[in-house]
Write a protein that holds these residues in place. Sequence first.
Motif, PDB file in Angstrom:
ATOM      1  N   GLU A   1      -3.040   0.294  -3.591  1.00 56.51           N
ATOM      2  CA  GLU A   1      -2.422  -0.948  -3.134  1.00 56.51           C
ATOM      3  C   GLU A   1      -2.172  -1.803  -4.368  1.00 56.51           C
TER       4      GLU A   1
ATOM      5  N   PHE B   1      -7.428   1.256  -5.437  1.00 56.42           N
ATOM      6  CA  PHE B   1      -7.004   2.631  -5.703  1.00 56.42           C
ATOM      7  C   PHE B   1      -8.202   3.539  -5.486  1.00 56.42           C
TER       8      PHE B   1
ATOM      9  N   PRO C   1       0.834  -1.198   0.000  1.00 56.03           N
ATOM     10  CA  PRO C   1       0.000   0.000   0.000  1.00 56.03           C
ATOM     11  C   PRO C   1       0.874   1.256   0.000  1.00 56.03           C
ATOM     12  N   ARG C   2       0.394   2.306  -0.659  1.00 57.41           N
ATOM     13  CA  ARG C   2       1.053   3.623  -0.628  1.00 57.41           C
ATOM     14  C   ARG C   2      -0.008   4.693  -0.511  1.00 57.41           C
ATOM     15  N   SER C   3       0.205   5.647   0.373  1.00 61.19           N
ATOM     16  CA  SER C   3      -0.693   6.796   0.453  1.00 61.19           C
ATOM     17  C   SER C   3      -0.422   7.693  -0.751  1.00 61.19           C
ATOM     18  N   MET C   4      -1.440   8.503  -1.118  1.00 56.10           N
ATOM     19  CA  MET C   4      -1.287   9.399  -2.266  1.00 56.10           C
ATOM     20  C   MET C   4      -1.894  10.757  -1.946  1.00 56.10           C
TER      21      MET C   4
ATOM     22  N   ARG D   1      -6.801  13.137  -2.192  1.00 54.17           N
ATOM     23  CA  ARG D   1      -6.074  12.361  -1.182  1.00 54.17           C
ATOM     24  C   ARG D   1      -6.642  10.951  -1.122  1.00 54.17           C
ATOM     25  N   GLY D   2      -5.765   9.975  -0.949  1.00 56.69           N
ATOM     26  CA  GLY D   2      -6.207   8.585  -0.840  1.00 56.69           C
ATOM     27  C   GLY D   2      -5.018   7.662  -0.888  1.00 56.69           C
ATOM     28  N   GLY D   3      -5.137   6.591  -1.702  1.00 52.57           N
ATOM     29  CA  GLY D   3      -4.033   5.657  -1.775  1.00 52.57           C
ATOM     30  C   GLY D   3      -4.205   4.602  -2.845  1.00 52.57           C
TER      31      GLY D   3
ATOM     32  N   VAL E   1      -8.796   8.004  -4.678  1.00 54.97           N
ATOM     33  CA  VAL E   1      -8.458   9.343  -4.188  1.00 54.97           C
ATOM     34  C   VAL E   1      -9.717  10.188  -4.262  1.00 54.97           C
TER      35      VAL E   1
ATOM     36  N   SER F   1       3.485  10.024  -3.548  1.00 54.79           N
ATOM     37  CA  SER F   1       3.028   8.761  -2.985  1.00 54.79           C
ATOM     38  C   SER F   1       3.999   8.250  -1.937  1.00 54.79           C
ATOM     39  N   GLY F   2       3.408   7.591  -0.942  1.00 60.15           N
ATOM     40  CA  GLY F   2       4.187   7.040   0.160  1.00 60.15           C
ATOM     41  C   GLY F   2       4.607   8.107   1.140  1.00 60.15           C
TER      42      GLY F   2
END
Length: 173
Positions: free
Chosen positions: A39, A60, A13-16, A35-37, A62, A170-171
Amino acid sequence: MSTGLPPIGSEIPRSMLAVGATLEIDGATVQVDLRGGIEQRVDVDPDAPHNSVTLRPVGFQVTGELPDGRTVTLAQSDAGADSAGALRITQHLPLKYELLDVVPVTLTLSGPDREDVVAAAERPLVLVTEDVTQFPTRGDLSSLEAPVAFAVTDAPATVVARLVTFPVQSGGV
């Protein structure tokens, strides 16, 4: 021996965060923070198994608020189950990567006093990140390879929105 690539089968997972993404909606150009993420599942890249892995999106989303009070959400669609990005080693010492995120998406507009609009992307969202020094990323900036048009599912000729820019970190954000 470490290859510098994430383990096959892992889900990462990575935040975005995209500050000032540009959308064209209803004939107007608006800026929105999304904003979101994301995986992704790591898979073997059969074309370059020693220097690259494929990254299949398994989640995914955002979301952001438009100036008119509506909410815009970009989310992974099921349409492109075969879509996959890649993480490629571009330099060994020091280690550097190129990251390609490929995600089939839908856009949903929802909000006060209007009916929700759901539109499918004409092609996947493609993000390019160069000179990545670690994966998962830690605030690296990606850019949209090309604008993405969204059309209403029951009227594919009717484009309701276009994602023009998507400068996303991201991340670690």
